[in-house]
Design a protein around this motif. Sequence first.
Motif: not given
Length: 224
Positions: A120-125, A153-175
Amino acid sequence: MLNDASRFSPAAKRVILLTGFDPFGGDMQNPSWLIAQALHGQRIAGHVVIAAQLPTVFDEALQHLQALVAAHQPALTLCLGQAGGRAALSLERIGININDARIADNRGHQPIDTPVVPGGPAAYFSTLPIKAMLRATLCAGVPCEVSQTAGTFVCNHVLYGLMHMLARGTGQAGARGGFVHVPWLPAQGTPHLPLRDMVRGIHTALWTAMLVQSDIALGAGATY
């Protein structure tokens, strides 16, 4: 306990997903989950807040979050986590693609220097208007800051994972999505904030995030 948001299905999927974690590291409670519980069912800008609890466990937390996002198609997902030692609500700017656990998670896992998402990318904003949220929360009288690191720790794990999901189209458009670290409760140590103040601050931040699409569109300055 409101840890199964699948039982709450408002019409038209006009949802804000708000998550907190279960206690970890020897604590008996986690303010992130108490805040989420307190806001469950609130209506904000025509959307209903659904609270869900994530396990403080690498990988498992992301699996649970992905299922929630897929099921509820939230317009906005805000994940909360505890950060002992911080004195204010910390609006996280960035999640990085690294797990480097100082302590074990709640299942005894302690990954060191592993990626959250291999390749995955190095980071997501965060895609939330954190400067607008900052100003509104401070105006509400709640200590708040912009944070440049969500840790590893797990907080960063979740933040990065959430932004990766949204970037890949999980969820509604524009979420959109992001993460806020919250301080200890008074019973946990110092520095701390009362639960009622943290609830008020997150409520204010959510309203702002729903009403403001981006700091750039608002012309937000760099005051923080």
